[in-house]
Write a protein that holds these residues in place. Structure first.
Motif, PDB file in Angstrom:
ATOM      1  N   LEU A  84       0.851  -1.190   0.000  1.00  0.00           N
ATOM      2  CA  LEU A  84       0.000   0.000   0.000  1.00  0.00           C
ATOM      3  C   LEU A  84       0.884   1.236   0.000  1.00  0.00           C
ATOM      4  O   LEU A  84       1.860   1.310   0.745  1.00  0.00           O
ATOM      5  N   SER A  85       0.561   2.218  -0.822  1.00  0.00           N
ATOM      6  CA  SER A  85       1.409   3.407  -0.916  1.00  0.00           C
ATOM      7  C   SER A  85       1.007   4.453   0.116  1.00  0.00           C
ATOM      8  O   SER A  85      -0.146   4.514   0.555  1.00  0.00           O
ATOM      9  N   LEU A 170      -8.660  -2.738   1.305  1.00  0.00           N
ATOM     10  CA  LEU A 170      -7.218  -2.496   1.388  1.00  0.00           C
ATOM     11  C   LEU A 170      -6.400  -3.445   0.493  1.00  0.00           C
ATOM     12  O   LEU A 170      -5.426  -2.995  -0.142  1.00  0.00           O
ATOM     13  N   PRO A 171      -6.740  -4.748   0.416  1.00  0.00           N
ATOM     14  CA  PRO A 171      -5.969  -5.606  -0.501  1.00  0.00           C
ATOM     15  C   PRO A 171      -6.042  -5.135  -1.952  1.00  0.00           C
ATOM     16  O   PRO A 171      -5.063  -5.235  -2.697  1.00  0.00           O
ATOM     17  N   ASP A 177      -1.730  -0.267  -6.171  1.00  0.00           N
ATOM     18  CA  ASP A 177      -0.522   0.525  -5.924  1.00  0.00           C
ATOM     19  C   ASP A 177       0.722  -0.182  -6.428  1.00  0.00           C
ATOM     20  O   ASP A 177       1.637   0.453  -6.979  1.00  0.00           O
ATOM     21  N   GLN A 178       0.788  -1.497  -6.251  1.00  0.00           N
ATOM     22  CA  GLN A 178       1.949  -2.236  -6.729  1.00  0.00           C
ATOM     23  C   GLN A 178       2.023  -2.230  -8.248  1.00  0.00           C
ATOM     24  O   GLN A 178       3.117  -2.125  -8.820  1.00  0.00           O
ATOM     25  N   GLN A 184       2.873   0.847 -15.795  1.00  0.00           N
ATOM     26  CA  GLN A 184       2.188   0.270 -16.945  1.00  0.00           C
ATOM     27  C   GLN A 184       0.733   0.718 -16.984  1.00  0.00           C
ATOM     28  O   GLN A 184       0.149   1.043 -15.947  1.00  0.00           O
ATOM     29  N   PRO A 185       0.124   0.748 -18.173  1.00  0.00           N
ATOM     30  CA  PRO A 185      -1.315   1.036 -18.240  1.00  0.00           C
ATOM     31  C   PRO A 185      -2.095  -0.059 -17.520  1.00  0.00           C
ATOM     32  O   PRO A 185      -1.720  -1.234 -17.572  1.00  0.00           O
ATOM     33  N   LEU A 186      -3.168   0.330 -16.862  1.00  0.00           N
ATOM     34  CA  LEU A 186      -3.910  -0.638 -16.053  1.00  0.00           C
ATOM     35  C   LEU A 186      -5.363  -0.732 -16.479  1.00  0.00           C
ATOM     36  O   LEU A 186      -6.050   0.279 -16.625  1.00  0.00           O
ATOM     37  N   LEU A 187      -5.809  -1.972 -16.663  1.00  0.00           N
ATOM     38  CA  LEU A 187      -7.216  -2.290 -16.880  1.00  0.00           C
ATOM     39  C   LEU A 187      -7.633  -3.214 -15.747  1.00  0.00           C
ATOM     40  O   LEU A 187      -7.069  -4.302 -15.591  1.00  0.00           O
TER      41      LEU A 187
END
Length: 355
Positions: A84-85, A170-171, A177-178, A184-187
């Motif tokens: 978690l950031s 939270l998970p 966050d990781q 990288q682009p996230l979907l």
């Protein structure tokens, strides 16, 4: 998790933190009712403070500690343990300050339990001393207070107080966050049953991240598509072909998305809207993990709601006519889809929704 009574909660504190002083119990009860106890004036400073404090924070397991109300203590060791950031934690802290506050009456009820436990010698403090401290605190208006020096020296507390509505996710926050750290682009898919809180979660995610959210409800079938054959198809309750063409394929090419939302009141498509491309994109709704485009996701989460709670939510939110639609048509179709495609086992995370 069943919440403890105030007496059970205070007795567990006395066993877990035997060096606690009266002000430590008072602080804990204040946090239970009011959360962090103050507004966050500068979120950027909050991030820096969390990063600095996390460097020397003790390794606490578990890193999540329930209080006696709507709040939890989240120890900063969670940053090292989960990924978690500090930025996300700071945003959750700020969001927690916006939740409805408890009342002075609730705090005073809990304080009376504390003094009773002292009178009964279950907590080893002079009743007169505790009542005196509470009286002074009341005169000041019950402001947020500090831990005692003994508590600091013994336990080195390093935590933030977060509202319970964010704790179960939270998970997911940590997993996002990781992935963000890899640039990288996230979907990301948010799957789950009707009334499980998918839309609520997507609204939270928009507050935490600079992201787009697309809703599968905008891709219900048009009247001419609702054939007997189509409705008998597993996952055929949405226009997954149009979603793939208008949303998924442009996102995979990192392009802006232009699409038409389905209007449930008129059963027609609305005029096209264009959504500028962002690096982080969430797809929310049942059928978001449809086999047609499931392979494109970096991460997926399934919200698994207790059937009794699901029924209560649907009855609360909908008129009887729509309730029957949910119970007799839409939910059975969802369940066939979940079972046939083994969605729960294919999703990376499962969040249990039971309250």
């Amino acid at each position: 998790m069943k919440q403890q009574t105030t007496a059970e909660f205070l007795l567990s504190l006395s066993m877990q933190y035997p060096a606690s002083q009266p002000e430590d119990y008072m602080k804990c009860l204040h946090q239970s009712v009011f959360g962090c106890g103050h507004l966050i004036a500068d979120p950027s400073t909050t991030v820096d403070d969390i990063k600095a404090e996390a460097i020397s924070a003790p390794d606490i397991t578990p890193a999540i500690e329930p209080l006696n109300g709507d709040y939890f203590r989240l120890y900063l060791s969670a940053l090292h343990q989960t990924g978690l950031s500090a930025n996300t934690l700071a945003k959750l802290l700020v969001l927690s300050t916006t939740q409805p506050a408890g009342t002075i009456s609730q705090l005073e009820d809990k304080l009376r339990v504390l003094t009773t436990l002292c009178e009964q010698n279950h907590i080893p403090f002079s009743t007169d001393k505790v009542k005196s401290q509470i009286a002074v605190w009341k005169e000041l208006g019950y402001p947020a207070c500090h831990h005692s020096r003994i508590y600091h020296t013994t336990y080195h507390p390093a935590y933030r107080v977060i509202h319970k509505k964010y704790i179960r996710f939270l998970p997911l926050f940590a997993a996002v966050d990781q992935l963000i750290s890899d640039s990288q682009p996230l979907l990301i898919a948010i799957e789950g049953s009707s009334a499980s809180g998918k839309t609520t979660l997507s609204n939270i995610l928009k507050q935490v991240y600079d992201c787009n959210v697309f809703h599968m409800d905008d891709f219900f079938l048009q009247p001419h598509q609702r054939t007997e054959q189509r409705l008998a198809e597993i996952g055929g309750n949405v226009d997954y072909e149009r979603f793939d063409t208008e949303v998924m394929q442009p996102l995979c090419r990192q392009k802006d998305v232009t699409y038409q939302k389905f209007d449930c009141s008129s059963f027609t498509l609305q005029p096209p809207v264009t959504v500028p491309y962002k690096r982080i994109n969430f797809i929310e709704g049942a059928y978001s993990m449809h086999p047609t485009f499931a392979e494109h996701y970096n991460l997926s989460v399934f919200l698994d709601i207790d059937p009794i709670l699901q029924k209560k939510r649907i009855q609360k939110r909908n008129i009887p006519f729509l309730q029957e639609k949910f119970f007799n048509i839409w939910i059975p179709m969802e369940q066939r889809y979940f079972s046939a495609t083994e969605i729960k086992t294919r999703c990376d995370l499962i969040v249990e929704v039971n309250e």
